[in-house]
Design a protein around this motif. Sequence first.
Motif: not given
Length: 463
Positions: A42-70
């Motif tokens: 609960v809190g961010f929608g019903d279903t959430v993909v948890f990520v903790n691998h640095p490579q995946a986190i880099q992919e998410i944060l380096s594509n902020d406002r593009k492929k992934f948006v807050a």
Amino acid sequence: MQLPNPLKTPSFLQKLQWVIDPVSYMENAAQQYPDIFTGRIVGFGDTVVFVNHPQAIQEILSNDRKKFVAIGKMNKIGEPLVGEYSVALLEGNRHKQQRQLVMPAFHGERMLANGQLICDLCTKVFNQLPLNQHFLARNLTQEITLQVLLQVILGLNEGEKLQKFKHLLPQMLDLFRSPFSSSLLFFSFLQKDLGAWSSWGKFLCDRQQIDKLIYAEINERREQNDSDRIDILSMLISARDEAGQPMTNQELRDQLMTLMVAGYETTVTAMAWGLYWIHQKPLVREKLLQELDTLGDSPDPMSIYRLPYLTAVCNESLRIHPVVMFSFPRVVQEPVELLGHPLEPGTVTLPSIYLTHQREDLYPQPKEFQPERFLKRQFSPYEFLPFGGGVRRCIGEALALFQMKLVLATVLSHYQLALVDQRTERPQRRGFTLAPSNGVKMVITGRRVRQESLVNMTTTPVF
């Protein structure tokens, strides 16, 4: 489409455990799926993909406002505390504009000007404690942090208004001090106003009193129109958008509440964890004292801030017990692949700060407090991210670290403290953060005086 590594536990039980015991929830899931898994929370929608691998986190944060948006509505769970115009709930250009307005107050000369204030407040608070009497470290870091924030944000350093804020803000936030009471924030059906005797009714009453103080301060400040003031409220009042329009009173109120609530809970807890670990590990404490003694009797705040071992101790404290469990959730905008798993638009991803900091491949023996790991290696912002990352990185990071270092250095330099309970302090949910379950029970056994000789500890009463 099949989401990556979905947990098999029934949805309701997952949601309940996420609220009551989020640490166990994440650790149990990571044992099954070390890098990425899908949870029902609960809190961010019903279903959430948890990520903790640095490579995946880099992919998410380096594509902020593009492929992934807050997306601001992902933080709507916090709206009762901070309001609909909070920078945490804003998106796009509006979010960017608000961050740019506030950021200068947390950096450069304005931040440094608070250095001596922090040290003096710390000494004042600890000097009021009697010798050999138990206290909760979190209560003292709360007192210090609240006064610092009220001066930086509202420009209040004394008087009746300061005292009212110091009473009402902790009173309101203490409602969410346990996992069970925190459930009020996560389950909307519990948010029923049944009068001041009910939990949610009490929260609404406290919030109303704080709002009354804030709006009165905003109106008074608008009338004064004092261009010499450098607090955040004064900066925001004088700010204008692209159309030349000032912020409304409600917009001002929501930004102020965001800064006070977020800055207060996180910094208070981080310093309490620091005091706990320093006194849990005698060798760490002795090494830190040796470093502090090299600065002499009256070091300037910046000299303290630059100390390498103190920095390592603070970083390790924020690693082993990050106050915030995850970075701001990001929503997939176009079909992407993450660690070999295809994700469709609309999928919510949650970079897990806690699980990343517990990775054995990054931090061998992750449950052990070892500041030296930060002296031996430089970690990337996708491996060590206690303040989140990307365009939603914590805006108050610089002030929080500055205050944490100065408070820990001041306490260690002037007082002898000991833990009352040697049992391991466990992290538990406190609202949206992880705080020490028992508040870190401590006692002052004497005052410390730096000496050049080998014997540098004296014990005298502290009054």
